[in-house]
Design an enzyme around this catalytic site. Structure first.
Site, mmCIF file in Angstrom:
data_model
loop_
_atom_site.group_PDB
_atom_site.id
_atom_site.type_symbol
_atom_site.label_atom_id
_atom_site.label_comp_id
_atom_site.label_asym_id
_atom_site.label_seq_id
_atom_site.Cartn_x
_atom_site.Cartn_y
_atom_site.Cartn_z
ATOM 1 N N LYS A 292 0.843 -1.207 0.000
ATOM 2 C CA LYS A 292 0.000 0.000 0.000
ATOM 3 C C LYS A 292 0.883 1.265 0.000
ATOM 4 O O LYS A 292 2.066 1.186 0.336
ATOM 5 C CB LYS A 292 -0.916 -0.015 1.228
ATOM 6 C CG LYS A 292 -0.176 -0.053 2.568
ATOM 7 C CD LYS A 292 -1.130 -0.340 3.721
ATOM 8 C CE LYS A 292 -0.368 -0.425 5.033
ATOM 9 N NZ LYS A 292 -1.224 -0.965 6.120
ATOM 10 N N ARG B 71 -10.865 -0.444 14.515
ATOM 11 C CA ARG B 71 -10.805 0.310 13.264
ATOM 12 C C ARG B 71 -11.942 -0.151 12.350
ATOM 13 O O ARG B 71 -12.980 0.480 12.300
ATOM 14 C CB ARG B 71 -9.422 0.092 12.632
ATOM 15 C CG ARG B 71 -9.040 1.080 11.593
ATOM 16 C CD ARG B 71 -7.538 1.086 11.317
ATOM 17 N NE ARG B 71 -6.998 -0.158 10.787
ATOM 18 C CZ ARG B 71 -5.724 -0.315 10.406
ATOM 19 N NH1 ARG B 71 -4.878 0.698 10.502
ATOM 20 N NH2 ARG B 71 -5.285 -1.462 9.939
ATOM 21 N N HIS C 53 -6.222 -7.690 12.677
ATOM 22 C CA HIS C 53 -5.003 -6.873 12.704
ATOM 23 C C HIS C 53 -4.677 -6.528 14.157
ATOM 24 O O HIS C 53 -5.556 -6.155 14.918
ATOM 25 C CB HIS C 53 -5.237 -5.599 11.886
ATOM 26 C CG HIS C 53 -3.999 -4.796 11.621
ATOM 27 N ND1 HIS C 53 -2.892 -5.322 10.989
ATOM 28 C CD2 HIS C 53 -3.683 -3.497 11.878
ATOM 29 C CE1 HIS C 53 -1.959 -4.376 10.871
ATOM 30 N NE2 HIS C 53 -2.408 -3.271 11.409
ATOM 31 N N ARG D 243 1.148 -11.291 6.835
ATOM 32 C CA ARG D 243 1.174 -10.047 6.038
ATOM 33 C C ARG D 243 2.418 -9.226 6.406
ATOM 34 O O ARG D 243 2.526 -8.705 7.510
ATOM 35 C CB ARG D 243 -0.103 -9.219 6.300
ATOM 36 C CG ARG D 243 -1.392 -9.987 6.028
ATOM 37 C CD ARG D 243 -2.606 -9.068 6.090
ATOM 38 N NE ARG D 243 -2.744 -8.351 7.343
ATOM 39 C CZ ARG D 243 -3.383 -8.805 8.428
ATOM 40 N NH1 ARG D 243 -3.947 -10.006 8.427
ATOM 41 N NH2 ARG D 243 -3.457 -8.061 9.510
ATOM 42 N N TYR E 294 15.439 31.686 4.416
ATOM 43 C CA TYR E 294 14.274 32.464 4.862
ATOM 44 C C TYR E 294 14.398 32.817 6.341
ATOM 45 O O TYR E 294 14.798 31.981 7.160
ATOM 46 C CB TYR E 294 12.994 31.647 4.666
ATOM 47 C CG TYR E 294 12.510 31.605 3.231
ATOM 48 C CD1 TYR E 294 12.100 32.760 2.571
ATOM 49 C CD2 TYR E 294 12.431 30.390 2.553
ATOM 50 C CE1 TYR E 294 11.649 32.712 1.263
ATOM 51 C CE2 TYR E 294 11.966 30.330 1.251
ATOM 52 C CZ TYR E 294 11.581 31.494 0.594
ATOM 53 O OH TYR E 294 11.127 31.436 -0.688
ATOM 54 N N CYS F 48 13.745 25.153 2.483
ATOM 55 C CA CYS F 48 12.788 25.825 1.590
ATOM 56 C C CYS F 48 11.914 24.772 0.900
ATOM 57 O O CYS F 48 12.087 23.578 1.103
ATOM 58 C CB CYS F 48 13.521 26.624 0.523
ATOM 59 S SG CYS F 48 14.839 27.680 1.140
ATOM 60 N N ASP G 274 11.930 23.902 -2.227
ATOM 61 C CA ASP G 274 12.649 23.138 -3.250
ATOM 62 C C ASP G 274 14.152 23.036 -3.002
ATOM 63 O O ASP G 274 14.842 22.364 -3.753
ATOM 64 C CB ASP G 274 12.460 23.809 -4.620
ATOM 65 C CG ASP G 274 11.036 24.278 -4.826
ATOM 66 O OD1 ASP G 274 10.148 23.416 -4.830
ATOM 67 O OD2 ASP G 274 10.824 25.507 -4.938
HETATM 68 C C1 LIG Z 1 -0.509 -1.916 6.800
HETATM 69 C C2 LIG Z 1 -1.081 -3.220 7.208
HETATM 70 C C3 LIG Z 1 -0.254 -4.333 7.381
HETATM 71 C C4 LIG Z 1 1.263 -4.258 7.333
HETATM 72 O O1 LIG Z 1 1.711 -3.829 8.595
HETATM 73 P P1 LIG Z 1 3.282 -3.720 8.906
HETATM 74 O O2 LIG Z 1 3.344 -3.311 10.325
HETATM 75 O O3 LIG Z 1 3.802 -2.672 7.987
HETATM 76 O O4 LIG Z 1 3.861 -5.051 8.619
HETATM 77 C C5 LIG Z 1 -0.855 -5.552 7.635
HETATM 78 N N1 LIG Z 1 -2.206 -5.657 7.753
HETATM 79 C C6 LIG Z 1 -3.018 -4.594 7.626
HETATM 80 C C7 LIG Z 1 -4.478 -4.775 7.790
HETATM 81 C C8 LIG Z 1 -2.498 -3.343 7.363
HETATM 82 O O5 LIG Z 1 -3.311 -2.289 7.246
#
Ligand SMILES: *Cc1c(COP(=O)(O)O)cnc(C)c1O
Length: 384
Positions: A41, A138, A168, A221, A267, A313, A315
């Site tokens: 992502k 969430r 998660h 994951r 600046y 700045c 850029d």
């Molecule tokens: C972003 C995400 C992950 C990956 O998490 P990491 O801590 O970067 O390994 C896994 N599962 C879900 C649902 C996520 O949103």
């Protein structure tokens, strides 16, 4: 694809060999029946979505995960063939896109199923994973009752296929395991309540994948640690293999000048030379993700650490040079130079945030240069 061009002296170097190594190292400790999901992502946490996805697949990943439908479609349009899971919420009215592009979606509401089926005709069934909220707070179903309702709604409709279930963790990157254990137990309880358990059950992010084999079920994951970064500082000592950072940020001196005592820089004229000094100008600024709060940060030039001079700045950024250096001298903002190293974690510490945010905030104005087998294999200029 192939080699693209860019016309500025600032670029991010993405080491695909290190990404390969990080993925392969996890693959080596996963039991054979556990599928590795590569989480790409947010443009692969700033590293380049399709390049990282392809590298992860070569190294043993079998599923790609993103946060948004748009990210999944982008990967398909770039030619990705492997299964892709959207981890976040999608809109029911976009479900036909998932059918068209063979994208797996995450669901957690019965109403979503009811609405979405109106947008499907007799295409191939859309693959779904049910999200369980075991304590992250969430998205996800929280009770067995909700889970069974969603399961039934999916199974009643031939246009859907229930392929997976996942949750998660909120604290897998903390030394204290109490809350993690609570979440795992609740997830197990809900998974056991399926009438028919889906074929893919997954819960672990990077932190859990590296620390807790009991969280694998049959999928893991991998996000942040695929990029060679520890999910947190406190678990660094527990990592089962050394991680290799893949992201470097480099630029070059585009102007070099000697200033007199009392001369000002930038600046607000906040920097004042104490003596005769050499000042260098770098073509990178806050519009590239090199934000103003980094004003106290050091950078590497000629193998030495030197400070930023004055305010960053939009850029450009000025630095204090150790001595006169030629135009075009390479300057490293993140990564190795000589015996010195500025890690993503060092930048995160300067900004009082987490390493995740640093790599994600580098803008598409910074071209990505991909390194494989010590050679440049691709260049992506996000502006073209
Ligand atoms: C972003 C995400 C992950 C990956 O998490 P990491 O801590 O970067 O390994 C896994 N599962 C879900 C649902 C996520 O949103």
């Amino acid at each position: 694809m192939g080699i693209q061009h860019f016309y500025r002296d600032t670029w991010a170097e993405i080491n695909l060999d290190n990404i390969y190594y990080n993925v392969e190292s996890l693959k080596n400790i996963l039991p054979e029946n556990v599928a590795l999901f590569a989480v790409v992502k947010a443009n692969a946490y700033g590293h380049g979505d399709i390049q990282v996805a392809r590298t992860a697949v070569r190294a043993g990943a079998s599923y790609i995960a993103v946060a948004l439908m748009d990210e999944a479609v982008a990967l398909r349009q770039k030619g990705l063939q492997e299964p892709v899971l959207v981890l976040g919420a999608s809109r029911p009215e976009d479900v036909s896109l998932a059918a068209e592009y063979d994208i797996t979606l995450t669901v957690f509401q019965k109403e979503w199923i009811v609405k979405a089926k109106e947008y499907l005709n007799d295409s191939k069934p859309v693959k779904l994973h049910i999200k369980v909220d075991s304590g992250m707070g969430r998205i996800g179903v929280k009770t067995k009752q909700e889970l069974r309702e969603v399961e039934e709604a999916i199974r009643e409709n031939a246009c859907f296929y229930l392929e997976g279930v996942f949750t998660h963790f909120a604290t897998a990157d903390q030394v204290d395991r109490t809350y993690y254990k609570k979440q795992l137990a609740l997830f197990k309880e809900l998974v056991d309540s399926f009438e028919e358990r889906p074929e893919l059950v997954h819960s672990s992010n990077s932190a859990a994948s590296l620390r807790y084999p009991e969280s694998y079920f049959n999928g893991a994951r991998l996000g942040i640690s695929m990029y060679g970064l520890s999910p947190s500082k406190e678990i660094e000592v527990e990592l089962p293999y050394p991680l290799k950072e893949a992201f470097s940020l480099r630029t070059k001196l585009v102007h070099v000048k000697e200033v007199e005592p009392g001369d000002k820089v930038g600046y607000g004229a906040t920097y004042e030379a104490k003596a005769k000094e050499w000042i260098g100008t770098l073509p990178i600024g806050y519009a590239d993700g090199w934000i103003r709060k980094l004003s106290g940060q050091e950078v590497l030039v000629d193998g030495k650490r030197v400070p930023i001079a004055g305010r960053i700045c939009m850029d450009q950024t000025m630095i204090k040079l150790p001595y006169q250096l030629p135009l075009g001298t390479e300057v490293t903002l993140i990564g190795n130079q000589g015996d010195e190293f500025i890690s993503v974690n060092e930048i995160a510490e300067t900004l009082e945030t987490i390493n995740y945010e640093i790599v994600c905030m580098m803008s598409n104005r910074v071209p990505r240069v991909f390194i494989q087998d010590d050679k440049i294999v691709e260049v992506v200029n996000g502006l073209f």
